[in-house]
Design a protein around this motif. Structure first.
Motif, PDB file in Angstrom:
ATOM      1  N   ARG A 114       0.862  -1.188   0.000  1.00 46.99           N
ATOM      2  CA  ARG A 114       0.000   0.000   0.000  1.00 46.99           C
ATOM      3  C   ARG A 114       0.898   1.238   0.000  1.00 46.99           C
ATOM      4  O   ARG A 114       1.640   1.473   0.960  1.00 46.99           O
ATOM      5  N   LEU A 115       0.816   2.002  -1.072  1.00 50.45           N
ATOM      6  CA  LEU A 115       1.716   3.130  -1.297  1.00 50.45           C
ATOM      7  C   LEU A 115       0.920   4.361  -1.709  1.00 50.45           C
ATOM      8  O   LEU A 115      -0.026   4.267  -2.496  1.00 50.45           O
ATOM      9  N   THR A 116       1.316   5.509  -1.176  1.00 49.48           N
ATOM     10  CA  THR A 116       0.684   6.776  -1.544  1.00 49.48           C
ATOM     11  C   THR A 116       1.768   7.782  -1.892  1.00 49.48           C
ATOM     12  O   THR A 116       2.641   8.070  -1.071  1.00 49.48           O
ATOM     13  N   GLY A 117       1.717   8.311  -3.128  1.00 48.87           N
ATOM     14  CA  GLY A 117       2.641   9.346  -3.572  1.00 48.87           C
ATOM     15  C   GLY A 117       1.988  10.709  -3.501  1.00 48.87           C
ATOM     16  O   GLY A 117       0.828  10.872  -3.885  1.00 48.87           O
ATOM     17  N   LEU A 118       2.728  11.687  -3.013  1.00 45.46           N
ATOM     18  CA  LEU A 118       2.206  13.038  -2.824  1.00 45.46           C
ATOM     19  C   LEU A 118       3.019  14.022  -3.651  1.00 45.46           C
ATOM     20  O   LEU A 118       4.226  14.180  -3.431  1.00 45.46           O
ATOM     21  N   ARG A 119       2.357  14.672  -4.592  1.00 46.33           N
ATOM     22  CA  ARG A 119       3.013  15.683  -5.422  1.00 46.33           C
ATOM     23  C   ARG A 119       2.894  17.039  -4.735  1.00 46.33           C
ATOM     24  O   ARG A 119       1.838  17.680  -4.757  1.00 46.33           O
ATOM     25  N   PHE A 120       3.991  17.469  -4.122  1.00 49.67           N
ATOM     26  CA  PHE A 120       4.006  18.731  -3.377  1.00 49.67           C
ATOM     27  C   PHE A 120       4.150  19.922  -4.325  1.00 49.67           C
ATOM     28  O   PHE A 120       4.901  19.871  -5.298  1.00 49.67           O
ATOM     29  N   PHE A 121       3.462  21.018  -3.981  1.00 51.40           N
ATOM     30  CA  PHE A 121       3.512  22.254  -4.751  1.00 51.40           C
ATOM     31  C   PHE A 121       4.111  23.375  -3.916  1.00 51.40           C
ATOM     32  O   PHE A 121       3.502  23.840  -2.958  1.00 51.40           O
ATOM     33  N   THR A 122       5.328  23.798  -4.230  1.00 48.53           N
ATOM     34  CA  THR A 122       6.014  24.980  -3.685  1.00 48.53           C
ATOM     35  C   THR A 122       5.700  25.215  -2.208  1.00 48.53           C
ATOM     36  O   THR A 122       4.933  26.113  -1.860  1.00 48.53           O
ATOM     37  N   VAL A 123       6.314  24.417  -1.370  1.00 45.75           N
ATOM     38  CA  VAL A 123       6.071  24.477   0.068  1.00 45.75           C
ATOM     39  C   VAL A 123       6.919  25.596   0.685  1.00 45.75           C
ATOM     40  O   VAL A 123       8.095  25.756   0.352  1.00 45.75           O
ATOM     41  N   TYR A 124       6.331  26.349   1.600  1.00 45.42           N
ATOM     42  CA  TYR A 124       7.058  27.422   2.284  1.00 45.42           C
ATOM     43  C   TYR A 124       6.540  27.531   3.709  1.00 45.42           C
ATOM     44  O   TYR A 124       5.484  26.985   4.059  1.00 45.42           O
ATOM     45  N   GLY A 125       7.268  28.272   4.535  1.00 46.08           N
ATOM     46  CA  GLY A 125       6.845  28.494   5.908  1.00 46.08           C
ATOM     47  C   GLY A 125       8.032  28.468   6.855  1.00 46.08           C
ATOM     48  O   GLY A 125       9.180  28.257   6.437  1.00 46.08           O
ATOM     49  N   PRO A 126       7.789  28.698   8.159  1.00 43.88           N
ATOM     50  CA  PRO A 126       8.868  28.646   9.146  1.00 43.88           C
ATOM     51  C   PRO A 126       9.650  27.346   9.073  1.00 43.88           C
ATOM     52  O   PRO A 126       9.091  26.284   8.814  1.00 43.88           O
ATOM     53  N   TRP A 127      10.959  27.441   9.287  1.00 39.57           N
ATOM     54  CA  TRP A 127      11.890  26.316   9.223  1.00 39.57           C
ATOM     55  C   TRP A 127      12.058  25.775   7.808  1.00 39.57           C
ATOM     56  O   TRP A 127      12.416  24.625   7.605  1.00 39.57           O
ATOM     57  N   GLY A 128      11.800  26.626   6.815  1.00 39.60           N
ATOM     58  CA  GLY A 128      11.876  26.212   5.423  1.00 39.60           C
ATOM     59  C   GLY A 128      13.289  25.995   4.923  1.00 39.60           C
ATOM     60  O   GLY A 128      14.236  25.827   5.699  1.00 39.60           O
ATOM     61  N   ARG A 129      13.451  26.018   3.585  1.00 39.66           N
ATOM     62  CA  ARG A 129      14.746  25.746   2.959  1.00 39.66           C
ATOM     63  C   ARG A 129      15.340  27.032   2.390  1.00 39.66           C
ATOM     64  O   ARG A 129      14.657  27.770   1.679  1.00 39.66           O
ATOM     65  N   PRO A 130      16.633  27.277   2.659  1.00 36.95           N
ATOM     66  CA  PRO A 130      17.269  28.514   2.175  1.00 36.95           C
ATOM     67  C   PRO A 130      17.343  28.629   0.664  1.00 36.95           C
ATOM     68  O   PRO A 130      17.495  29.735   0.136  1.00 36.95           O
ATOM     69  N   ASP A 131      17.270  27.512  -0.058  1.00 34.06           N
ATOM     70  CA  ASP A 131      17.360  27.569  -1.518  1.00 34.06           C
ATOM     71  C   ASP A 131      16.027  27.902  -2.175  1.00 34.06           C
ATOM     72  O   ASP A 131      15.984  28.118  -3.385  1.00 34.06           O
ATOM     73  N   MET A 132      14.960  27.959  -1.400  1.00 38.20           N
ATOM     74  CA  MET A 132      13.641  28.206  -1.987  1.00 38.20           C
ATOM     75  C   MET A 132      13.304  29.695  -1.987  1.00 38.20           C
ATOM     76  O   MET A 132      13.836  30.476  -1.205  1.00 38.20           O
ATOM     77  N   MET A 133      12.383  30.078  -2.876  1.00 40.89           N
ATOM     78  CA  MET A 133      12.173  31.484  -3.184  1.00 40.89           C
ATOM     79  C   MET A 133      11.798  32.337  -1.984  1.00 40.89           C
ATOM     80  O   MET A 133      12.375  33.404  -1.769  1.00 40.89           O
TER      81      MET A 133
END
Length: 332
Positions: free
Chosen positions: A175-194
Motif C-alpha cells: 500500500r503506497l501513496t505518492g504526494l506531489r508537493f507544490f512549492t512548500v514554504y513556511g517557518p523552518w523552510g529551505r534557504p534555496d527556496m524562493m
C-alpha cells in the motif's frame, strides 16, 4: 503507532515528525545530514523535534541510498509505517549535480520500497513533486494528466519514483501513496527556496533574481497545510480492491496533489514580501532558468474528496508568518 520518517531533519520531514509526536505517536527518524544547505539548520530542526518528545523520538544519521548502511541502521528497530520524505531536492542543482539525484531519489527510493516489502509494512507515503507536470499548458494540473515530459532530471527522478512504486504495489500488494508537493514554504523552510531567499535578500539590501522577467506563477502551499495532507494520507492507505485510484492505478497505489489550489503570480507574492519586510525589493529581471517551468497549479479535488483535505493558509497570511519567524531565526 511508530513511524519511520526519512529526511527527518528536512523542512517537511521535521514538521511531519512534530505532528506525529504531538498526537502521541513515536518516530524513528533518519537523515544523512548532507551539506546541500547549512547542516546547522538541520540540527536546529532536530533539536526542535526532540525537545518535548522524550524517548518517543529516535534519530539515526544514515544515507538511505546506501542499502547496507540503511539495513544496519534499521536492524532491531520496529515500525508500523513509513513516511519517505528524504530526497535530493532542487531543480537547478540537478543540472550540475545529476549523480546526487540518481543516488538519493532513485537508489534511495528503491531501498525504502525494499524495506517496506521485506518487513510487510502496512503503508508507505512518499514525496513526489509538482515538477513531474513539466511545462504542461493545461491548468490546474490533475493527477490523471499525463506526465511524460519532465523538464529537469529532478522531475524525471520523481516520476521514476512513482513508476517504481506502481510496480511494487502491483507485484507485492504494498500500500503506497505518492504526494506531489507544490512549492512548500513556511517557518523552518529551505534557504534555496524562493520565499526564504527573497526574504533574506530584501532584508539585507541585495537584489532578488526574478526569472522569465516576472512571468512566473506558482501554487504556494504553507507548511501546516502540507503536514495536514501528509498525515491524512498516512492515516488512509489505499484499498487493495482492484478499483481505479487517483493516478490511474488498480493496484493499492494512490497519487495525490497537495497544493493550495491558488495560482499566484510571482510579482504579486514579492509585493506581499515587501510589505511584510517593510522595504522595497531590488528586482533583477532575468530570462527563464534551464529546467524551470512558468506555472504550477494544483487540482486538489482528489485529495479533498478522499481525505477531506482543505488548505486554509493564503500567501497573505503565510508569507508574513514566515518573515516574522525568519527575522527571529536569523537575528534580522
Amino acid at each position: 503507532m511508530r513511524y519511520l520518517v526519512t529526511g527527518v531533519a528536512g523542512f517537511i520531514g521535521s514538521a511531519v515528525a512534530d505532528s506525529l509526536l504531538a498526537r502521541g505517536d513515536s518516530v524513528l527518524g533518519i537523515d544523512s545530514l548532507n551539506d546541500y544547505y547549512p547542516v546547522s539548520l538541520k540540527t536546529d530542526r532536530l533539536a526542535r523535534v526532540a525537545q518535548s518528545a522524550g524517548d518517543r523520538f529516535v534519530f539515526k544519521q544514515v544515507d538511505f541510498s546506501d542499502h547496507i548502511a540503511l539495513a544496519n541502521a534499521l536492524h532491531g528497530e520496529a515500525f508500523d509505517a513509513i513516511v519517505h520524505l528524504g530526497a535530493q531536492p532542487g531543480v537547478r542543482y540537478s543540472i550540475d549535480h545529476p549523480r546526487a539525484y540518481i543516488a538519493a531519489n532513485i537508489a534511495g527510493h528503491l531501498n525504502l520500497l525494499e524495506i517496506a516489502r521485506e518487513r510487510h509494512i502496512a503503508h508507505m507515503v512518499y514525496a513526489s513533486s509538482s515538477s513531474v507536470y513539466g511545462g504542461a499548458k493545461k491548468v490546474p494540473f490533475a493527477v490523471d494528466d499525463r506526465v511524460d515530459h519532465p523538464m529537469s532530471l529532478y522531475a524525471a527522478t520523481k516520476k521514476a519514483d512513482e513508476l517504481m512504486s506502481e510496480t511494487y504495489a502491483h507485484l507485492y500488494r504494498l500500500r503506497l501513496t505518492g504526494l506531489r508537493f507544490f512549492t512548500v514554504y513556511g517557518p523552518w523552510g529551505r534557504p534555496d527556496m524562493m520565499v526564504w531567499s527573497f526574504t533574506h535578500r530584501i532584508l539585507t539590501g541585495q537584489p532578488i533574481p526574478v526569472f522569465n522577467h516576472g512571468e512566473v506563477w506558482r501554487d504556494f502551499t504553507y507548511i501546516d497545510d502540507i503536514v495536514a495532507g501528509v498525515v491524512a494520507a498516512l492515516d488512509h492507505p489505499p484499498a487493495d480492491d482492484g478499483a481505479p485510484k487517483p493516478g490511474g492505478s488498480v493496484a493499492p497505489h494512490t497519487i495525490y496533489n497537495i497544493g493550495n489550489h491558488q495560482c499566484e503570480k510571482l510579482t504579486d507574492v514579492i509585493a506581499v514580501l515587501e510589505k511584510a519586510c517593510g522595504r522595497e525589493a531590488l528586482v533583477e529581471m532575468l530570462p527563464m532558468q534551464p529546467g524551470d517551468v512558468p506555472r504550477t497549479f494544483a487540482d486538489i479535488s482528489a485529495i479533498s474528496r478522499d481525505l477531506g483535505y482543505r488548505p486554509t493558509t493564503s500567501v497573505d497570511v503565510g508569507v508574513p508568518r514566515f518573515v516574522e519567524w525568519y527575522r527571529g531565526y536569523a537575528g534580522l
